[in-house]
Design a protein around this motif. Structure first.
Motif: not given
Length: 535
Positions: A75-76, A79-80, A83
């Motif tokens: 999930l991280k 997100n990156r 972004s």
């Protein structure tokens, strides 16, 4: 979600008609799409279409959820990824503002050998950096290169053979297509291409190369249908069709680079010699005028230029035509106050134009007149040249209006002293105007004592006053029309009048000096013409 292994795809916004939609992103090997809907479960926010055979890896929700439970770091990573995509979208928007123009240059097999010389001529004509891309290379590679080249160059020319499938695919990604055609079958291909691209508002035009120019064979013209025809070029050798004159290759280069130069020559009587000085300066600097428009004396000078005369030849023609004796006859007046010199003007114009018509001219010409009946400008572009020039010099109070059908035509000075706008319709990409009527005058001629005006004893004080009033009334109008050009040339004159033909040398010098002051501005828009590049 999907990961592209090989291929190329375009991303489109939903709910947009397929024929008018425009890609908002291009996806290549290693790119990911569909991940937002995978994470949130929301409906897809875009449509992705493969534009060449494309292989992807697919990850569905059933496989994804156990992976996230086992590896929360996923999930991280997502997100990156999101972004970076937002940053890339902002950057892409900025790049599109600075994006270059993509142009497709195609030709049939017979004319294909001409393409390298045309590309070289385009580089020589353009102040923008020009890159070339061979449309015969692998489509995926070509499209990937195109995106990169458009960020770094003002113009990218994709070359290819008309009708080949790979070439047609690449043409879907250009802003403009120029096709060199030699026969009806190629004309039909261009007509079909123009019809297809008209639905998305893209330009397609043909340049015909034939041994019968300037006439275009009927079958070829019919095959092109509604496809715009930019020019008809004659091959120098009927046994070798791609053999083109250097001047025609140079014209093609200027056409592709959008640097065709149009010159608007304003009204001003004897001060029209300044036009010749401007043309001499342009010629010496290496510029080629591709079309010309003119009002009054500007129409006469423009007519000589369009006939193929150099600046030196125009000067010699004018000096031979406007001799002191001829000027005296032109400005001889009857007891009623009207000039009796119209016959002299008709003879002068017939002799100096050689009975040419507009169809005989080397470059497009627009002669600006005013239709008294309709009270509006009446630009002339067809018929006998001397008749148009006679109408363009029918000064109110001096010569009667020239009747042409239902029109009653007089000098364009009355409404359009400098016909700059007409150049666009004549084919100009860059415009230069020459305004002979300016409030910025000199108290005396530089370095010399101004001679007294020649008094022939045959002038009309009433007419002189009328013309002075007309010129004064048109000062602002003349400046306004001239300033519509990309480059404005305004010669500065010492004491003079509209009929001081004896000041030819000073008018010529004023034109040269004013043009030299604007050469730097012109160079930022157009590179001077150069000999045909060799490969």
């Amino acid at each position: 979600m999907f990961v592209i292994l090989e291929g190329l795809a375009d991303c489109f916004l939903p709910d947009v008609d397929a024929e008018s939609r425009r890609a908002i992103a291009r996806l290549r090997r290693g790119d990911v799409f569909g991940e937002v809907a995978l994470v949130t479960g929301d409906p897809r926010s875009a449509t992705v279409v493969a534009i060449i055979p494309t292989t992807t890896l697919e990850l569905d929700r059933e496989a994804f959820e156990p992976l996230v439970a086992r590896y929360p770091e996923l999930l991280k990573n997502f997100n990156r990824l999101l972004s970076r995509r937002l940053v890339a979208a902002d950057r892409r928007t900025e790049l599109e503002r600075r994006r270059g123009e993509a142009l497709g240059l195609v030709a049939g097999p017979v004319l294909a050998p001409v393409i390298p010389a045309v590309v070289s001529a385009t580089r020589a004509a353009s102040p923008r950096s020009v890159a070339a891309l061979d449309g015969e290379c692998k489509t995926e590679d070509a499209l990937a290169q195109l995106d990169v080249l458009l960020r770094d160059h003002g113009l990218v020319v994709i070359t290819g053979v008309l009708g080949e499938e790979d070439t047609l695919l690449l043409l879907d990604h250009v802003d403009r297509v120029v096709a060199l055609v030699a026969d009806p079958s190629e004309g039909r291909q261009v007509a079909a291409l123009a019809c297809k691209r008209a639905r998305i508002g893209s330009e397609v035009e043909a340049v015909a190369v034939t041994e019968a120019a300037p006439a275009l064979p009927h079958e070829l013209r019919r095959a092109l249908g509604a496809a715009p025809l930019a020019r008809v070029i004659r091959s120098l050798d009927v046994n070798c069709l791609p053999c083109l004159a250097d001047s025609e290759v140079a014209w093609l280069g200027r056409h592709l680079a959008r640097t065709k130069l149009g010159v608007a020559l304003g009204a001003g009587g004897a001060k029209g010699y300044a036009h010749v000085g401007v043309l001499a300066t342009l010629q010496a600097a290496g510029y080629v005028v591709d079309c010309v428009s003119g009002s009054s004396i500007g129409a006469i000078v423009g007519g000589y230029l369009a006939s193929g005369m150099s600046a030196d030849e125009i000067e010699a023609t004018m000096r031979g035509a406007f001799t002191p004796d001829a000027v005296q006859r032109l400005f001889r007046f009857s007891l009623s106050g009207r000039s009796t010199g119209q016959e002299t003007m008709i003879r002068l114009l017939r002799e100096t134009t050689g009975e040419r018509s507009f169809e005989d001219l080397a470059i497009p010409l627009v002669v600006m007149t005013v239709d008294l009946g309709r009270g509006e400008p009446a630009p002339l572009t067809d018929g006998p040249l001397h008749e148009a020039l006679l109408a363009a010099t029918a000064i109110a109070g001096m010569f009667p209006a020239v009747e042409r059908g239902r029109q009653r035509l007089v000098d364009g000075l009355a409404l359009v002293p400098v016909p700059t706008d007409s150049l666009v319709d004549a084919g100009a990409d860059i415009t230069l105007s020459v305004n002979l009527m300016s409030p910025d005058t000199l108290p005396s001629w530089p370095g010399e004592t101004t001679p007294a005006p020649v008094d022939t004893g045959t002038g009309s004080g009433m007419l002189d006053t009328l013309l002075e009033v007309m010129e004064l009334a048109q000062l602002d109008n003349s400046v306004r029309y001239a300033e519509r050009a990309h480059v404005v040339v305004t010669p500065r004159f010492g004491p003079c009048s509209w009929r001081d033909f004896h000041l030819a040398d000073r008018f010529l010098m004023a034109g040269r000096e004013a043009a030299e002051e604007q050469l730097e501005s012109l160079r930022t828009l157009i590179r001077p013409n150069s000999p045909r590049p060799t490969n």
